[in-house]
Design a protein around this motif. Structure first.
Motif, short mmCIF file in Angstrom:
data_model
loop_
_atom_site.label_atom_id
_atom_site.label_comp_id
_atom_site.label_asym_id
_atom_site.label_seq_id
_atom_site.Cartn_x
_atom_site.Cartn_y
_atom_site.Cartn_z
N ALA A 160 14.32 64.10 71.52
CA ALA A 160 12.90 64.43 71.39
C ALA A 160 12.14 64.30 72.70
CB ALA A 160 12.26 63.52 70.33
N ASP A 161 12.63 63.46 73.61
CA ASP A 161 11.96 63.31 74.90
C ASP A 161 12.01 64.59 75.73
OD1 ASP A 161 11.25 60.55 74.58
OD2 ASP A 161 13.33 60.02 75.00
N PHE A 162 13.00 65.43 75.45
CA PHE A 162 13.16 66.66 76.22
C PHE A 162 12.48 67.86 75.56
CE2 PHE A 162 16.41 63.90 77.77
CZ PHE A 162 16.61 64.27 79.09
N ALA A 163 12.11 67.73 74.30
CA ALA A 163 11.57 68.87 73.55
C ALA A 163 10.35 69.50 74.21
CB ALA A 163 11.25 68.44 72.11
N PRO A 164 9.39 68.72 74.73
CA PRO A 164 8.21 69.36 75.34
C PRO A 164 8.52 70.21 76.57
CG PRO A 164 7.79 67.03 74.90
CD PRO A 164 9.25 67.25 74.73
N PHE A 165 9.70 70.02 77.14
CA PHE A 165 10.05 70.72 78.37
C PHE A 165 10.98 71.90 78.15
CE2 PHE A 165 8.95 66.37 79.27
CZ PHE A 165 8.05 66.50 80.29
N ARG A 166 11.44 72.06 76.92
CA ARG A 166 12.29 73.20 76.61
C ARG A 166 11.44 74.47 76.63
NH1 ARG A 166 17.16 72.57 73.98
NH2 ARG A 166 17.28 74.80 74.41
N ARG A 167 12.01 75.53 77.15
CA ARG A 167 11.31 76.81 77.26
C ARG A 167 11.92 77.82 76.30
NH1 ARG A 167 9.55 76.88 83.07
NH2 ARG A 167 10.20 74.88 83.92
N SER A 168 11.15 78.80 75.92
CA SER A 168 11.74 79.91 75.18
C SER A 168 12.49 80.78 76.18
CB SER A 168 10.67 80.74 74.47
OG SER A 168 9.97 81.55 75.39
N VAL A 169 13.39 81.59 75.68
CA VAL A 169 14.16 82.45 76.59
C VAL A 169 13.30 83.56 77.17
CG1 VAL A 169 16.36 81.99 75.54
CG2 VAL A 169 14.98 83.88 74.67
N ARG A 170 12.06 83.68 76.67
CA ARG A 170 11.13 84.66 77.24
C ARG A 170 10.28 84.04 78.34
NH1 ARG A 170 11.15 85.10 71.93
NH2 ARG A 170 9.26 83.88 71.69
N GLY A 171 10.51 82.76 78.63
CA GLY A 171 9.86 82.13 79.77
C GLY A 171 8.68 81.26 79.42
N GLY A 172 8.21 81.27 78.16
CA GLY A 172 7.08 80.44 77.79
C GLY A 172 7.55 79.14 77.21
#
Length: 473
Positions: free
Chosen positions: A459-471
């Protein structure tokens, strides 16, 4: 737990060094088809190595070019899943006459290990694998879930990496990536990499006549292809070193006070920097040397040729001239747009009666960045401060590690570059070497980093995950 792992690693220095030497003996040159056997031997070596440390799903991933080597350990539920990146391919050894030793026979001298690939990046890749192996050997598990991704085309610009991810993206899913590529900026000052410049390229072919011409019969009467190419590439900069391509710098953000403070904390002496390589200082006015190298874009001619270059004299006017150009990019610049602007500028400077063909190169990559509060950066900074006694200075690479930006785009994950090579190690040049003291330092750091990240949750990494479209995801 970490102490026991580090103690094990320190006790196994001879075995680790022997493994690295065996890896270095394999001539895994991806740019030259004549080294195909060495590339295959390196893959087999890694497959055997990864199977031998009890990783699962050890296999090759094919994207249409040189396959990548993959392996996983996923026995830490709820903990982050980290891709560990390295590459097994190396640069060609040429020119062989400039080597003082056999490039594929590692030689130790004065605390240095000489061999092609020792610094870039078999030394740091070995450190990463051995750190994970020690956790599995000593504790029976790893603090985090690990997926190794060892590429075979980094030194040729990762041309099939995008297709490889398209085919195997589900297998490569992770919360973030740690790269063994991208090294330290200083032997004495702790630094941590927060990003890298991107790269794009183009090739030029110019024709000024239908054939080579006698310089006595035609000299002074017709255009010379090499003269015109020289004028065109010279127009890319003004006399003081500023990029003179209209619109090229519009997408480049102004440097922030923090960026300037961070670079000032780790200055480079320009006279020393240039003197070490026998070069004359030159570059964009108004910026320090480190700012120019890491925070500003650059356009460079990598090669230009045409006409007669053999022994003796041949008095001709060249009818053709060729050039290769690369562009280093900073955050905010799109590679395709940058290439288009350079191409438009060159076309405008092509004189009447001269034809110009411009071919963009494949494998372009945008710049990459790591957010200031990213878990990878927090963990890496904490480890380096404990290990070296002072907080690390944030630095950006002037070079490019294509996988970082591509994995941001296609997998939505960020990368911490945590390699242990140093700037003086003659990477890509004859007599490449790796400082041997970097091996125990790197092993300690990787063991500490894996433990630090194991104290975090997915969960600590979730805010930093990006969509594959860049957002944002």
């Amino acid at each position: 737990m970490t102490k026991a792992v580090i103690d094990d690693l320190m006790a196994r220095q001879s075995a680790i060094r022997a493994r690295l030497d065996a890896f270095l003996r394999l001539p895994s040159v991806s740019a030259d088809p004549g080294f195909a056997e060495g590339m295959g031997a390196a893959r087999d070596f890694l497959l055997d190595w990864l199977r031998g440390i009890s990783l699962s799903d050890v296999r090759l991933l094919d994207g249409g070019g040189e396959p990548a080597v993959y392996a996983a350990w996923e026995g830490a539920p709820g903990r982050p899943t980290l891709l560990v990146y390295g590459h097994y391919d190396v640069q060609p050894p040429a020119p062989l006459a400039a080597w003082r030793t056999d490039p594929f026979e590692p030689v130790e001298k004065d605390g240095r290990l000489y061999a092609r690939g020792a610094s870039d990046v078999k030394g740091s890749t070995t450190i990463a694998i051995e750190a994970v192996a020690a956790f599995l050997r000593v504790t029976g598990g790893c603090p985090v879930n690990v997926k190794f991704f060892l590429e075979g085309e980094e030194e040729t610009g990762s041309p099939s990496l995008r297709e490889l991810v398209r085919r195997h993206g589900d297998l490569l899913g992770a919360d973030a990536m740690i790269s063994a590529d991208g090294g330290r900026a200083s032997e004495t000052i702790p630094t941590i990499n927060v990003g890298a410049r991107g790269i794009a390229g183009l090739e030029l072919a110019l024709r000024s006549a239908g054939k080579e011409l006698h310089s006595g019969r035609y000299g002074g009467a017709v255009r010379n292809a090499l003269h015109e190419m020289a004028r065109m590439v010279a127009s890319l900069h003004d006399a003081e070193g500023r990029i003179a391509v209209p619109g090229f710098l519009e997408a480049v953000p102004a440097l922030t006070p923090k960026q300037r403070t961070d670079t000032a904390a780790f200055p480079l002496d320009e006279a020393t920097f240039c003197g070490e390589v026998g070069a004359a200082a030159f570059g964009e006015p108004g910026y320090t040397l480190r700012e120019r190298l890491t925070l500003r874009p650059a356009i460079d001619v990598n090669g230009m040729w045409g006409g007669y270059t053999g022994a003796g004299s041949k008095t001709v006017i060249p009818d053709e001239a060729f050039a290769k150009i690369t562009v280093r990019l900073v955050p905010g610049q799109d590679p395709e747009r940058a290439v288009a602007l350079v191409a438009e500028h060159l076309a405008r400077h092509c004189p009447p009666g001269v034809s110009l063909r411009i071919t963009p190169k494949s494998g372009n990559s945008p710049a990459s960045s790591l957010a200031e509060n990213h878990p990878l950066l927090r963990a890496g900074s904490a480890v380096l401060e404990r290990l070296m006694g002072r907080p690390p200075v944030p630095v950006r690479l002037g070079a490019t590690v294509p996988v970082t930006a591509l994995f941001q785009e296609l997998l939505g994950i960020d990368t911490l570059m945590f390699g242990f090579n140093l700037p003086d190690e003659d990477v890509h040049a004859p007599n490449e070497f790796f400082h041997l003291e970097s091996i125990p330092l790197g092993l300690r750091a990787w063991a500490m980093l894996l433990t630090e990240l194991g104290g975090m949750a997915e969960a600590d990494f979730a805010p930093f995950r990006r969509s594959v479209r860049g957002g944002p995801a």
